[in-house]
Design a protein around this motif. Structure first.
Motif, PDB file in Angstrom:
ATOM      1  N   ALA A  14       0.822  -1.210   0.000  1.00  0.00           N
ATOM      2  CA  ALA A  14       0.000   0.000   0.000  1.00  0.00           C
ATOM      3  C   ALA A  14       0.859   1.264   0.000  1.00  0.00           C
ATOM      4  CB  ALA A  14      -0.917  -0.024   1.213  1.00  0.00           C
ATOM      5  N   GLU A  15       0.521   2.185  -0.919  1.00  0.00           N
ATOM      6  CA  GLU A  15       1.288   3.436  -1.031  1.00  0.00           C
ATOM      7  C   GLU A  15       0.661   4.550  -0.206  1.00  0.00           C
ATOM      8  OE1 GLU A  15       0.733   3.745  -5.174  1.00  0.00           O
ATOM      9  OE2 GLU A  15       2.453   2.502  -5.695  1.00  0.00           O
ATOM     10  N   GLY A  16      -0.394   4.238   0.503  1.00  0.00           N
ATOM     11  CA  GLY A  16      -1.100   5.249   1.293  1.00  0.00           C
ATOM     12  C   GLY A  16      -2.482   4.734   1.603  1.00  0.00           C
ATOM     13  N   LYS A  17      -3.297   5.572   2.203  1.00  0.00           N
ATOM     14  CA  LYS A  17      -4.665   5.169   2.527  1.00  0.00           C
ATOM     15  C   LYS A  17      -5.624   5.832   1.538  1.00  0.00           C
ATOM     16  CE  LYS A  17      -4.247   2.565   6.222  1.00  0.00           C
ATOM     17  NZ  LYS A  17      -4.697   1.176   6.185  1.00  0.00           N
ATOM     18  N   TYR A  18      -6.624   5.071   1.084  1.00  0.00           N
ATOM     19  CA  TYR A  18      -7.572   5.592   0.096  1.00  0.00           C
ATOM     20  C   TYR A  18      -9.006   5.244   0.449  1.00  0.00           C
ATOM     21  CZ  TYR A  18      -3.569   6.472  -2.822  1.00  0.00           C
ATOM     22  OH  TYR A  18      -2.375   6.953  -3.298  1.00  0.00           O
ATOM     23  N   VAL A  19      -9.909   6.074  -0.067  1.00  0.00           N
ATOM     24  CA  VAL A  19     -11.322   5.700  -0.123  1.00  0.00           C
ATOM     25  C   VAL A  19     -11.515   5.146  -1.533  1.00  0.00           C
ATOM     26  CG1 VAL A  19     -13.707   6.538  -0.115  1.00  0.00           C
ATOM     27  CG2 VAL A  19     -12.053   7.438   1.543  1.00  0.00           C
ATOM     28  N   LEU A  20     -12.201   4.020  -1.644  1.00  0.00           N
ATOM     29  CA  LEU A  20     -12.353   3.355  -2.936  1.00  0.00           C
ATOM     30  C   LEU A  20     -13.830   3.225  -3.295  1.00  0.00           C
ATOM     31  CD1 LEU A  20     -10.746   1.667  -5.165  1.00  0.00           C
ATOM     32  CD2 LEU A  20     -11.370  -0.342  -3.815  1.00  0.00           C
ATOM     33  N   SER A  21     -14.206   3.747  -4.477  1.00  0.00           N
ATOM     34  CA  SER A  21     -15.554   3.499  -5.014  1.00  0.00           C
ATOM     35  C   SER A  21     -15.442   2.329  -5.980  1.00  0.00           C
ATOM     36  CB  SER A  21     -16.090   4.733  -5.753  1.00  0.00           C
ATOM     37  OG  SER A  21     -16.509   5.712  -4.834  1.00  0.00           O
ATOM     38  N   LEU A  22     -16.258   1.301  -5.766  1.00  0.00           N
ATOM     39  CA  LEU A  22     -16.181   0.088  -6.579  1.00  0.00           C
ATOM     40  C   LEU A  22     -17.389  -0.044  -7.493  1.00  0.00           C
ATOM     41  CD1 LEU A  22     -14.924  -2.749  -4.185  1.00  0.00           C
ATOM     42  CD2 LEU A  22     -13.766  -1.899  -6.218  1.00  0.00           C
ATOM     43  N   GLY A  23     -17.141  -0.353  -8.761  1.00  0.00           N
ATOM     44  CA  GLY A  23     -18.230  -0.559  -9.724  1.00  0.00           C
ATOM     45  C   GLY A  23     -17.627  -0.762 -11.101  1.00  0.00           C
ATOM     46  N   ASN A  24     -18.457  -1.097 -12.089  1.00  0.00           N
ATOM     47  CA  ASN A  24     -17.939  -1.238 -13.454  1.00  0.00           C
ATOM     48  C   ASN A  24     -17.863   0.106 -14.178  1.00  0.00           C
ATOM     49  OD1 ASN A  24     -17.180  -3.925 -13.887  1.00  0.00           O
ATOM     50  ND2 ASN A  24     -19.316  -4.566 -13.904  1.00  0.00           N
ATOM     51  N   ASP A 110      -5.882  -9.591  -1.950  1.00  0.00           N
ATOM     52  CA  ASP A 110      -4.935  -9.325  -3.049  1.00  0.00           C
ATOM     53  C   ASP A 110      -5.087  -7.938  -3.647  1.00  0.00           C
ATOM     54  OD1 ASP A 110      -4.189 -11.905  -2.599  1.00  0.00           O
ATOM     55  OD2 ASP A 110      -4.740 -12.691  -4.573  1.00  0.00           O
ATOM     56  N   PHE A 111      -6.330  -7.455  -3.724  1.00  0.00           N
ATOM     57  CA  PHE A 111      -6.558  -6.173  -4.393  1.00  0.00           C
ATOM     58  C   PHE A 111      -6.798  -5.022  -3.417  1.00  0.00           C
ATOM     59  CE2 PHE A 111      -7.131  -9.198  -7.742  1.00  0.00           C
ATOM     60  CZ  PHE A 111      -6.648  -8.556  -8.870  1.00  0.00           C
ATOM     61  N   LEU A 112      -7.828  -5.128  -2.615  1.00  0.00           N
ATOM     62  CA  LEU A 112      -8.193  -3.977  -1.773  1.00  0.00           C
ATOM     63  C   LEU A 112      -7.133  -3.657  -0.727  1.00  0.00           C
ATOM     64  CD1 LEU A 112     -12.058  -4.418  -1.300  1.00  0.00           C
ATOM     65  CD2 LEU A 112     -10.742  -3.720  -3.296  1.00  0.00           C
ATOM     66  N   VAL A 117      -6.879   0.411   1.109  1.00  0.00           N
ATOM     67  CA  VAL A 117      -8.207   0.995   1.315  1.00  0.00           C
ATOM     68  C   VAL A 117      -8.512   1.198   2.796  1.00  0.00           C
ATOM     69  CG1 VAL A 117      -9.169   0.060  -0.823  1.00  0.00           C
ATOM     70  CG2 VAL A 117      -9.494  -1.196   1.282  1.00  0.00           C
ATOM     71  N   GLU A 118      -9.114   2.341   3.083  1.00  0.00           N
ATOM     72  CA  GLU A 118      -9.576   2.619   4.447  1.00  0.00           C
ATOM     73  C   GLU A 118     -11.108   2.582   4.497  1.00  0.00           C
ATOM     74  OE1 GLU A 118      -9.142   6.308   7.438  1.00  0.00           O
ATOM     75  OE2 GLU A 118      -7.299   5.212   6.994  1.00  0.00           O
ATOM     76  N   HIS A 119     -11.714   2.882   3.344  1.00  0.00           N
ATOM     77  CA  HIS A 119     -13.183   2.917   3.277  1.00  0.00           C
ATOM     78  C   HIS A 119     -13.582   2.558   1.850  1.00  0.00           C
ATOM     79  CE1 HIS A 119     -16.973   4.707   5.114  1.00  0.00           C
ATOM     80  NE2 HIS A 119     -17.340   4.366   3.885  1.00  0.00           N
TER      81      HIS A 119
END
Length: 313
Positions: A14-24, A110-112, A117-119
């Protein structure tokens, strides 16, 4: 608005903390925009950046190639909208059958987790992991276990209809570009390069730009549409025909041709983005060339009238 970063490989740590929106995010319709803005709100409240995770090719293309009917947006348009909304980074990662087979919990690890990811913000119907078995509720369970929060957003509804990429595709395949426009929050557009056609439009008094549509894009129902495009920084109205030229051919490939009103200029080789405002009529076969020319006159009048008001805006 900061510059958006596009990352094409998964970080090893992890290069830092992020908020991640997931969708196509195909189409980036109003439901997707709500998901992105929801992520942005959380990111701002936490003082973090917003990231999204996309796979290329689209998982549907890999898993169900026979039922994939086309994209709603080009990758360029998608990225443009993400940046406008305020996304800071896009992970654009290759999708393979191996990734498709990863169980939900392994996908999270593996991914998140490797993305820091923090949120996570997801829609009510988001699925992940092998055979799409992972649900938003599973994601919340993994979040408790691995130390990140999860927000699940309920569907965005328009007049009782859930806004989705599937519903938008259906609207376009039905020729209902106005409904698609309501779902997208903007006119649907198709992108293509102007190539040489039969030059029949010229003989009929309606010269057309013959478009080679960008590969993979969904082409709406056959018929005549009121459209416009930006050409040399000018908003130019026109009418578009999607069809197989049944008046002149028994069998012919699907063509997309645009006649621009009051425009004179060489468009060969140019890439054009065509904005669809309204469908005028279905494709039909005419008894004669004269009958077709008469109908084209009626189509042009109707298209001009429909677009006149829009072009004043």
């Amino acid at each position: 608005m900061g510059t958006m970063e596009v990352i094409r490989e998964l970080p090893t740590n992890a290069e830092g903390k992020y908020v991640l929106s997931l969708g196509n995010f195909d189409g980036v319709h109003l439901g997707h925009k709500r998901l992105l803005r929801g992520g942005l709100e959380v990111a701002r409240a936490k003082g973090l950046e917003l990231a999204i995770l996309l796979f290329e090719p689209h998982p549907m293309q890999v898993l169900f190639p026979e039922s994939f009917i086309g994209f709603l947006t080009t990758k360029e348009k998608q990225m443009e909208i993400f940046e406008e909304i305020g996304v800071n980074r896009v992970y654009l990662l290759p999708f393979t059958e191996e990734i498709a087979a990863i169980p939900p919990e392994q996908f999270v690890r593996d991914f998140l987790l490797s993305m820091g990811v923090e949120h996570v913000v997801v829609g009510f119907n988001y699925s992940f992991g092998a055979k799409g078995k992972g649900t938003p509720e599973d994601l919340q369970t993994f979040g408790h276990e691995y130390g990140f929060e999860v927000s699940i957003l309920q569907p965005q509804v328009l007049e009782g209809m859930v806004i989705s990429s599937t519903a938008t595709r259906k609207a376009l395949l039905d020729g209902n570009v106005q409904l698609a426009k309501e779902f997208l929050g903007r006119p649907h557009c198709i992108v293509g390069k102007v190539v040489k056609g039969e030059q029949r439009g010229r003989q009929l008094g309606y010269p057309t730009a013959n478009l080679q549509i960008q590969e993979g894009l969904l082409i709406p129902k056959r018929g005549v549409y009121a459209v416009w495009a930006w050409i040399d920084n000018q908003k130019v109205p026109g009418m578009m025909n999607i069809g197989m030229k049944p008046t002149f051919h028994k069998e012919y490939m699907l063509t997309v041709e645009v006649h621009f009103f009051d425009f004179h200029g060489d468009l060969y080789g140019k890439e054009l983005t065509i904005y669809l405002e309204e469908k005028i009529r279905d494709e039909c076969k005419f008894a004669s060339k004269e009958e077709l020319i008469k109908q084209l006159g009626l189509d042009a009048k109707k298209a001009r009238d429909l677009l006149n008001q829009n072009l004043q805006e």
